[in-house]
Design a protein around this motif. Structure first.
Motif, PDB file in Angstrom:
ATOM      1  N   SER A 145       0.842  -1.200   0.000  1.00 21.50           N
ATOM      2  CA  SER A 145       0.000   0.000   0.000  1.00 21.50           C
ATOM      3  C   SER A 145       0.879   1.251   0.000  1.00 21.50           C
ATOM      4  CB  SER A 145      -0.898  -0.002   1.240  1.00 21.50           C
ATOM      5  OG  SER A 145      -1.661   1.181   1.306  1.00 21.50           O
ATOM      6  N   THR A 176     -10.272  -5.400   1.929  1.00 24.29           N
ATOM      7  CA  THR A 176      -9.927  -5.016   0.569  1.00 24.29           C
ATOM      8  C   THR A 176     -11.179  -4.608  -0.193  1.00 24.29           C
ATOM      9  OG1 THR A 176     -10.189  -7.272  -0.279  1.00 24.29           O
ATOM     10  CG2 THR A 176      -8.041  -6.689   0.622  1.00 24.29           C
ATOM     11  N   LYS A 229      -2.180  -6.039   5.015  1.00 22.16           N
ATOM     12  CA  LYS A 229      -1.437  -5.480   3.883  1.00 22.16           C
ATOM     13  C   LYS A 229      -0.363  -4.533   4.396  1.00 22.16           C
ATOM     14  CE  LYS A 229      -2.310  -3.711  -0.746  1.00 22.16           C
ATOM     15  NZ  LYS A 229      -3.318  -3.159  -1.676  1.00 22.16           N
ATOM     16  N   ARG A 275       2.375  -1.504   4.625  1.00 24.23           N
ATOM     17  CA  ARG A 275       2.387  -0.103   4.207  1.00 24.23           C
ATOM     18  C   ARG A 275       3.789   0.286   3.761  1.00 24.23           C
ATOM     19  NH1 ARG A 275       2.164   3.402   7.906  1.00 24.23           N
ATOM     20  NH2 ARG A 275       2.411   2.024   9.704  1.00 24.23           N
TER      21      ARG A 275
END
Length: 281
Positions: A202, A245, A253, A255
């Motif tokens: 991300s 998501t 997820k 970063r």
């Protein structure tokens, strides 16, 4: 030096012992010959500059007349021919002058450091300048300045520089700046990781930003970088343990949290140092 009844406590006998190295500076302090005064005590002290000037009213005698000034003022030439505002300005300029502040600068990691390529001794030197050994660690350069008009370009304290002098290294300096990154540990056992962030991370940047990173996510020395280049690739755990998501699936997820060169900055990587912190990270 302490003065009592119009006489300095530094007697000829003590002077002779100093010459023979039979007594030290600390010994004179313990004997009460030398006394340190703070700013408040100076207000009530009556200090003589020379031994011949001592009267029964004096309380102290300067070790040397030049020592009544600080280090910065004492290295300025001809202060008695200048106005006090100009001397104050010269002090500020001298403290900001560039040179070689330490000979092992290439082994240190200062937050910020300036090194002048070709420092020179001043043409006019004072006695304290020579006694303090400043010539061995010179700061500044001797510029040849012509006071003349040049089509109005020198209006408002501006100067016209000789391009050939600049190309030959006049006033050339290098600026060192240390950038730091850390792998932090978070509650729950999560932690940061130095790596080249995967494309699925991300906040992933463009691939060009990571072009100088090694496999461990750290940049290599001698790389010429520019603004927005990544110096240390780092990924961090998500702010929330589970993130939903776009398809409604929960997942953890990573970063993108890399150390990036700020806009307008650029240079060459001088060295890279990896170490452990006190908490083991």
């Amino acid at each position: 030096m302490v003065v009592e009844s119009g006489q300095s406590r530094l007697t000829p006998v003590l002077l002779e012992q100093l010459r023979r190295n039979e007594i030290t500076w600390n010994g004179l302090v313990k004997l009460g010959v030398i006394e340190y005064l703070d700013a408040e005590e100076e207000e009530s002290a009556y200090v003589a500059l020379k031994e011949a000037d001592i009267t029964p009213d004096h309380t102290h005698l300067e070790i040397d007349p030049v020592s009544i000034f600080g280090v910065t003022v004492s290295v300025l030439p001809f202060p008695e021919y200048n106005s006090s505002p100009r001397i104050t300005m010269a002090c500020a300029m001298a403290k900001q002058s560039l040179g070689t502040y330490t000979v092992n600068f290439n082994m240190r990691n200062e937050s910020r450091a300036h090194i002048l390529y070709y420092p020179q001794q001043p043409l006019a030197q004072t006695k304290p300048y020579k006694l303090l050994g400043f010539a061995e660690r010179a700061a500044g350069q001797n510029f040849v300045v012509a006071i003349t008009s040049s089509y109005g370009y020198n209006i408002g304290d501006a100067v016209v520089m000789n391009k050939n002098a600049i190309n030959r290294g006049l006033g050339r300096s290098v600026f060192y700046k240390t950038h730091e990154a850390e792998e932090r540990r978070y509650p729950g056992g999560q932690k940061d990781k130095f790596e080249i962030p995967p494309a699925t991370t991300s906040g992933y940047r463009e691939e060009k930003s990571y072009r100088f990173l090694s496999e461990d996510g750290v940049i290599s020395p001698e790389c010429e970088v520019e603004s927005k280049d990544v110096l240390v690739g780092k990924t961090s755990p998500p702010r929330f343990l589970e993130e939903i998501t776009v398809f409604g699936v929960t997942e953890e997820k990573k970063r993108e949290n890399s150390l990036v060169l700020k806009s307008g900055e650029g240079g060459v990587v001088d060295s890279v140092l990896l170490s452990d912190s006190l908490d083991g990270t």
